[in-house]
Design an enzyme around this catalytic site. Structure first.
Site, mmCIF file in Angstrom:
data_model
loop_
_atom_site.group_PDB
_atom_site.id
_atom_site.type_symbol
_atom_site.label_atom_id
_atom_site.label_comp_id
_atom_site.label_asym_id
_atom_site.label_seq_id
_atom_site.Cartn_x
_atom_site.Cartn_y
_atom_site.Cartn_z
ATOM 1 N N LEU A 15 0.925 -1.176 -0.182
ATOM 2 C CA LEU A 15 0.000 0.151 0.044
ATOM 3 C C LEU A 15 0.722 1.219 0.010
ATOM 4 O O LEU A 15 0.407 2.236 -0.759
ATOM 5 C CB LEU A 15 -1.105 -0.056 1.141
ATOM 6 C CG LEU A 15 -2.089 1.108 1.426
ATOM 7 C CD1 LEU A 15 -2.841 1.160 0.121
ATOM 8 C CD2 LEU A 15 -2.872 0.811 2.545
ATOM 9 N N ASP A 34 11.066 3.422 5.592
ATOM 10 C CA ASP A 34 10.511 2.084 6.218
ATOM 11 C C ASP A 34 11.460 1.583 6.805
ATOM 12 O O ASP A 34 12.941 2.003 6.878
ATOM 13 C CB ASP A 34 10.434 1.179 5.088
ATOM 14 C CG ASP A 34 9.611 0.176 5.164
ATOM 15 O OD1 ASP A 34 8.426 -0.005 4.549
ATOM 16 O OD2 ASP A 34 9.857 -0.872 5.811
ATOM 17 N N ASP A 58 12.925 3.230 11.784
ATOM 18 C CA ASP A 58 11.965 2.800 12.797
ATOM 19 C C ASP A 58 11.247 3.934 13.283
ATOM 20 O O ASP A 58 11.804 4.568 14.134
ATOM 21 C CB ASP A 58 12.404 1.849 13.951
ATOM 22 C CG ASP A 58 11.516 1.243 14.639
ATOM 23 O OD1 ASP A 58 10.435 1.777 14.537
ATOM 24 O OD2 ASP A 58 11.684 0.248 15.281
ATOM 25 N N SER A 134 -8.387 2.049 9.434
ATOM 26 C CA SER A 134 -8.795 0.533 8.500
ATOM 27 C C SER A 134 -10.242 0.733 8.990
ATOM 28 O O SER A 134 -10.781 1.075 10.148
ATOM 29 C CB SER A 134 -8.034 -0.482 9.340
ATOM 30 O OG SER A 134 -8.525 -1.587 8.976
ATOM 31 N N TYR A 146 -5.290 -4.744 16.938
ATOM 32 C CA TYR A 146 -5.153 -3.722 15.503
ATOM 33 C C TYR A 146 -6.325 -2.789 15.552
ATOM 34 O O TYR A 146 -6.444 -1.814 15.164
ATOM 35 C CB TYR A 146 -5.262 -4.741 14.325
ATOM 36 C CG TYR A 146 -5.114 -4.192 12.952
ATOM 37 C CD1 TYR A 146 -3.752 -3.820 12.597
ATOM 38 C CD2 TYR A 146 -6.139 -4.023 12.215
ATOM 39 C CE1 TYR A 146 -3.654 -3.286 11.238
ATOM 40 C CE2 TYR A 146 -6.027 -3.563 11.050
ATOM 41 C CZ TYR A 146 -4.718 -3.000 10.608
ATOM 42 O OH TYR A 146 -4.495 -2.556 9.420
ATOM 43 N N LYS A 150 -6.021 1.372 15.339
ATOM 44 C CA LYS A 150 -6.807 1.813 14.079
ATOM 45 C C LYS A 150 -7.875 2.916 14.645
ATOM 46 O O LYS A 150 -8.158 3.958 13.952
ATOM 47 C CB LYS A 150 -7.224 1.112 13.053
ATOM 48 C CG LYS A 150 -6.075 0.132 12.396
ATOM 49 C CD LYS A 150 -5.146 1.177 11.881
ATOM 50 C CE LYS A 150 -3.921 0.551 11.209
ATOM 51 N NZ LYS A 150 -3.118 1.234 10.283
ATOM 52 N N SER A 180 -3.805 -8.086 -1.152
ATOM 53 C CA SER A 180 -2.436 -7.872 -0.344
ATOM 54 C C SER A 180 -1.837 -9.282 -0.328
ATOM 55 O O SER A 180 -2.682 -10.545 -0.499
ATOM 56 C CB SER A 180 -2.344 -7.009 0.699
ATOM 57 O OG SER A 180 -3.022 -8.036 1.679
#
Length: 239
Positions: A15, A34, A58, A134, A146, A150, A180
């Site tokens: 993404l 990244d 990081d 998300s 998660y 989000k 993905s």
């Protein structure tokens, strides 16, 4: 110094790469961030079509975040920041360890806060921040960590939009089921069942999400801040 610069975290692949490609097509120079060193190869490939730099860092490490800030300053400041980096550590809640929970919160929520705060002075007036939330913010089985990260990012988006208006716009994009490596690793019958619940009758593509991000970064979204654009093919309104 280039005319407009966009920073995309998690920019090495998937993404993040799709977002980078979409913003490059809109004339942005890019700084791809990244923690995977492969981001340098990604930047090299994209550099054939415009100004692209890479920063291996990081974003959960305050010292490494300052490296990103220095890179942004060297490029003349920031016009768009896309906080896309994220991880999953899925497990049933009863079996989820504190380490699994905190790791996801740290990367998905604390990381964007650290980077955004570090870039305060580098963001130009009129800049746009897009946080990658998300549809899972509404809750997903096996993804309590998660979902918490989000949904927390949505709250952070709205709070920051109020705090930084009118100088900087802050919005979020909330993808649904997107093609993905993770989704393609699902058993075919599971994936087919999920796609069957999408009103638009297909899985989303990274480019679908990237176009939404590019819109929120563009002058066409100049009167939009503090909002969440859900890119899910209608799944969030389906029975």
């Amino acid at each position: 110094m280039i005319a407009r610069t966009a920073i995309i975290t998690g920019g090495a692949r998937g993404l993040g790469l799709a977002v980078a490609t979409a913003l490059q097509a809109e004339g942005y120079g890019l700084l791809l961030v990244d923690r995977d060193a492969s981001v340098e190869a990604t930047a090299e490939k994209l550099a054939a079509d415009g100004a692209v730099a890479a920063c291996v860092a990081d974003i959960t490490d305050p010292r490494q975040v300052q490296t990103v800030r220095a890179a942004a300053k060297a490029l003349g400041g920031v016009d768009a920041l896309v906080n896309n980096a994220g991880i999953t550590r899925d497990a049933r809640l009863a079996r989820m360890t504190p380490e699994q929970f905190s790791a996801v919160i740290t990367v998905n929520l604390v990381g964007p806060m650290l980077l955004t705060s570090a870039l305060t002075k580098e963001l130009h007036g009129g800049a746009s921040i897009v946080n990658m939330s998300s549809r899972a913010a509404l809750g997903n089985f096996g993804q309590a960590n998660y979902s918490a990260s989000k949904s927390g990012l949505v709250g952070y988006t709205r709070g920051l939009a109020i705090a930084w208006s009118p100088r900087v716009r802050v919005n979020a994009v909330a993808p649904g089921l997107i093609d993905s490596a993770m989704t393609r690793a699902m058993p075919a019958e599971v994936l087919d069942g999920l796609v069957a619940k999408v009103p638009l009758a297909r899985i989303g593509t990274p480019e679908d999400v990237a176009r939404a991000v590019a819109f929120l970064c563009s002058p066409s979204a100049a009167f939009i801040t503090g909002q969440v654009l859900t890119v899910c093919g209608g799944r969030s309104i389906a029975p």
